[in-house]
Write a protein that holds these residues in place. Sequence first.
Motif, PDB file in Angstrom:
ATOM      1  N   LEU A   1     -32.787   9.640  -0.950  1.00 53.94           N
ATOM      2  CA  LEU A   1     -33.650   8.988  -1.113  1.00 53.94           C
ATOM      3  C   LEU A   1     -34.699  10.309  -2.346  1.00 53.94           C
ATOM      4  N   SER A   2     -35.213   9.618  -3.037  1.00 55.17           N
ATOM      5  CA  SER A   2     -36.088  10.718  -4.264  1.00 55.17           C
ATOM      6  C   SER A   2     -36.616  11.201  -3.365  1.00 55.17           C
ATOM      7  N   PHE A   3     -37.584  12.244  -3.457  1.00 53.34           N
ATOM      8  CA  PHE A   3     -38.711  12.467  -3.266  1.00 53.34           C
ATOM      9  C   PHE A   3     -39.894  11.717  -3.241  1.00 53.34           C
ATOM     10  N   GLY A   4     -40.439  12.020  -1.731  1.00 61.08           N
ATOM     11  CA  GLY A   4     -41.795  10.813  -1.860  1.00 61.08           C
ATOM     12  C   GLY A   4     -41.338   9.297  -1.788  1.00 61.08           C
TER      13      GLY A   4
ATOM     14  N   LYS B   1     -48.180  19.044  -4.015  1.00 60.33           N
ATOM     15  CA  LYS B   1     -48.757  18.634  -4.465  1.00 60.33           C
ATOM     16  C   LYS B   1     -49.241  16.643  -3.851  1.00 60.33           C
ATOM     17  N   GLU B   2     -47.783  16.061  -3.797  1.00 57.11           N
ATOM     18  CA  GLU B   2     -48.084  15.047  -3.275  1.00 57.11           C
ATOM     19  C   GLU B   2     -47.969  14.562  -1.560  1.00 57.11           C
ATOM     20  N   LEU B   3     -47.602  15.674  -1.216  1.00 56.22           N
ATOM     21  CA  LEU B   3     -47.265  15.137  -0.082  1.00 56.22           C
ATOM     22  C   LEU B   3     -48.819  14.368   0.546  1.00 56.22           C
ATOM     23  N   PRO B   4     -49.236  14.671   0.948  1.00 53.37           N
ATOM     24  CA  PRO B   4     -50.773  14.509   1.567  1.00 53.37           C
ATOM     25  C   PRO B   4     -51.134  13.098   0.931  1.00 53.37           C
ATOM     26  N   PHE B   5     -50.590  12.593  -0.085  1.00 53.46           N
ATOM     27  CA  PHE B   5     -50.556  11.343  -0.726  1.00 53.46           C
ATOM     28  C   PHE B   5     -49.884   9.804   0.517  1.00 53.46           C
ATOM     29  N   LYS B   6     -48.382  10.904   0.017  1.00 55.63           N
ATOM     30  CA  LYS B   6     -47.759  10.176   1.109  1.00 55.63           C
ATOM     31  C   LYS B   6     -47.318  10.418   2.138  1.00 55.63           C
ATOM     32  N   ILE B   7     -48.236  10.965   3.000  1.00 56.53           N
ATOM     33  CA  ILE B   7     -48.137  11.590   4.170  1.00 56.53           C
ATOM     34  C   ILE B   7     -49.096  10.258   5.055  1.00 56.53           C
ATOM     35  N   ASP B   8     -50.437   9.598   3.915  1.00 56.73           N
ATOM     36  CA  ASP B   8     -50.818   8.936   3.785  1.00 56.73           C
ATOM     37  C   ASP B   8     -51.008   7.726   4.117  1.00 56.73           C
ATOM     38  N   ASP B   9     -49.486   7.715   2.802  1.00 58.15           N
ATOM     39  CA  ASP B   9     -48.830   6.139   3.157  1.00 58.15           C
ATOM     40  C   ASP B   9     -48.100   5.792   3.802  1.00 58.15           C
ATOM     41  N   CYS B  10     -47.181   6.835   4.398  1.00 54.49           N
ATOM     42  CA  CYS B  10     -46.798   6.543   5.740  1.00 54.49           C
ATOM     43  C   CYS B  10     -47.488   6.043   7.480  1.00 54.49           C
ATOM     44  N   ILE B  11     -48.954   7.117   7.338  1.00 50.19           N
ATOM     45  CA  ILE B  11     -49.769   6.195   8.127  1.00 50.19           C
ATOM     46  C   ILE B  11     -50.238   5.024   8.090  1.00 50.19           C
ATOM     47  N   ASP B  12     -50.021   4.350   6.708  1.00 53.83           N
ATOM     48  CA  ASP B  12     -50.226   2.966   6.803  1.00 53.83           C
ATOM     49  C   ASP B  12     -49.379   2.072   7.255  1.00 53.83           C
TER      50      ASP B  12
ATOM     51  N   ARG C   1     -42.274  -7.749   8.286  1.00 50.27           N
ATOM     52  CA  ARG C   1     -43.509  -7.252   7.277  1.00 50.27           C
ATOM     53  C   ARG C   1     -44.229  -7.105   6.406  1.00 50.27           C
ATOM     54  N   THR C   2     -43.896  -5.827   7.210  1.00 50.99           N
ATOM     55  CA  THR C   2     -44.195  -3.846   6.181  1.00 50.99           C
ATOM     56  C   THR C   2     -43.847  -3.826   5.482  1.00 50.99           C
ATOM     57  N   MET C   3     -42.256  -4.264   6.011  1.00 52.95           N
ATOM     58  CA  MET C   3     -40.849  -3.750   4.643  1.00 52.95           C
ATOM     59  C   MET C   3     -41.058  -4.394   3.580  1.00 52.95           C
ATOM     60  N   ASN C   4     -42.030  -6.086   3.599  1.00 55.74           N
ATOM     61  CA  ASN C   4     -41.912  -6.479   2.509  1.00 55.74           C
ATOM     62  C   ASN C   4     -43.469  -5.992   1.762  1.00 55.74           C
ATOM     63  N   VAL C   5     -44.297  -4.793   1.953  1.00 59.41           N
ATOM     64  CA  VAL C   5     -45.478  -5.049   1.562  1.00 59.41           C
ATOM     65  C   VAL C   5     -45.434  -3.812   0.751  1.00 59.41           C
ATOM     66  N   TYR C   6     -44.031  -2.410   1.817  1.00 59.78           N
ATOM     67  CA  TYR C   6     -44.481  -0.948   1.288  1.00 59.78           C
ATOM     68  C   TYR C   6     -42.336  -1.015   0.995  1.00 59.78           C
ATOM     69  N   ASN C   7     -41.889  -1.988   0.940  1.00 58.70           N
ATOM     70  CA  ASN C   7     -40.472  -1.286   0.439  1.00 58.70           C
ATOM     71  C   ASN C   7     -40.332  -1.743  -1.282  1.00 58.70           C
ATOM     72  N   LYS C   8     -41.202  -2.402  -1.013  1.00 59.02           N
ATOM     73  CA  LYS C   8     -41.517  -2.832  -2.774  1.00 59.02           C
ATOM     74  C   LYS C   8     -42.689  -1.850  -3.820  1.00 59.02           C
ATOM     75  N   ARG C   9     -43.105  -0.929  -3.023  1.00 60.39           N
ATOM     76  CA  ARG C   9     -44.077   0.018  -3.976  1.00 60.39           C
ATOM     77  C   ARG C   9     -43.016   1.042  -4.817  1.00 60.39           C
TER      78      ARG C   9
ATOM     79  N   PHE D   1     -42.592  15.726  12.060  1.00 55.60           N
ATOM     80  CA  PHE D   1     -43.559  16.137  12.802  1.00 55.60           C
ATOM     81  C   PHE D   1     -45.241  15.959  11.573  1.00 55.60           C
ATOM     82  N   GLN D   2     -44.981  15.818  10.492  1.00 58.37           N
ATOM     83  CA  GLN D   2     -46.096  16.418   9.287  1.00 58.37           C
ATOM     84  C   GLN D   2     -46.755  14.744   9.235  1.00 58.37           C
ATOM     85  N   ILE D   3     -45.758  13.806   9.565  1.00 62.34           N
ATOM     86  CA  ILE D   3     -46.997  12.654   9.763  1.00 62.34           C
ATOM     87  C   ILE D   3     -47.765  12.636  11.065  1.00 62.34           C
TER      88      ILE D   3
END
Length: 187
Positions: free
Chosen positions: A95-98, A156-167, A179-187, A24-26
């Motif tokens: 999974l660890s936070f974030g 403190k970290e949540l807004p940055f992680k939520i921005d990543d989710c939007i991307d 392709r999304t998996m290839n880009v984001y799962n490596k981070r 919901f937050q995302i």
Amino acid sequence: MKYLIAGLGNIGPEYKNTRHNIGFQILDALAEASNISFSDKRYGFVAELKFKARTFILLKPTTYMNLSGRAVHYWMNKEKIDIKNLLVLVDDLALSFGTLRVRAKGGAGGHNGLENINQVLGRNDYARLRFGIGDDFHKGYQVDYVLGEWNKEEQKELPFKIDDCIDIIKSFGTIGVERTMNVYNKR
């Protein structure tokens, strides 16, 4: 092209800022950033986002977490959305936070919302974005932890992680799950 983005959570103010409501937050953050709002519709709060010639139906089920499949199934049928265009946003204790993980398919991993979606759809070959909430709780306190609010460090970290989710959501709709998996799962 139409996409259904289902952010899982529970309705009610007592659940608003809990770990279990990250879906919901995302979607709330995406709607706010896109200057759109949710309407109370059948089985959920729904908003429509247009992005790069695509339509994203944003769904926050009002069926409560354990019956999320009913809402997902209804909106897939209503909007004639193919299963390959479904993305479910969920919290993940493993999974660890974030930590963010995109998967093209898979089991429920003990998540009651995913379990119900798998059961209602009769399949599990849909994409999901797992948002790590960690497992920092004593034995027997899992429910309290999952339904607990974010701690100060996490907030403190949540807004940055939520921005990543939007991307990730936008990427899913524009370049596809693989392709999304290839880009984001490596981070």
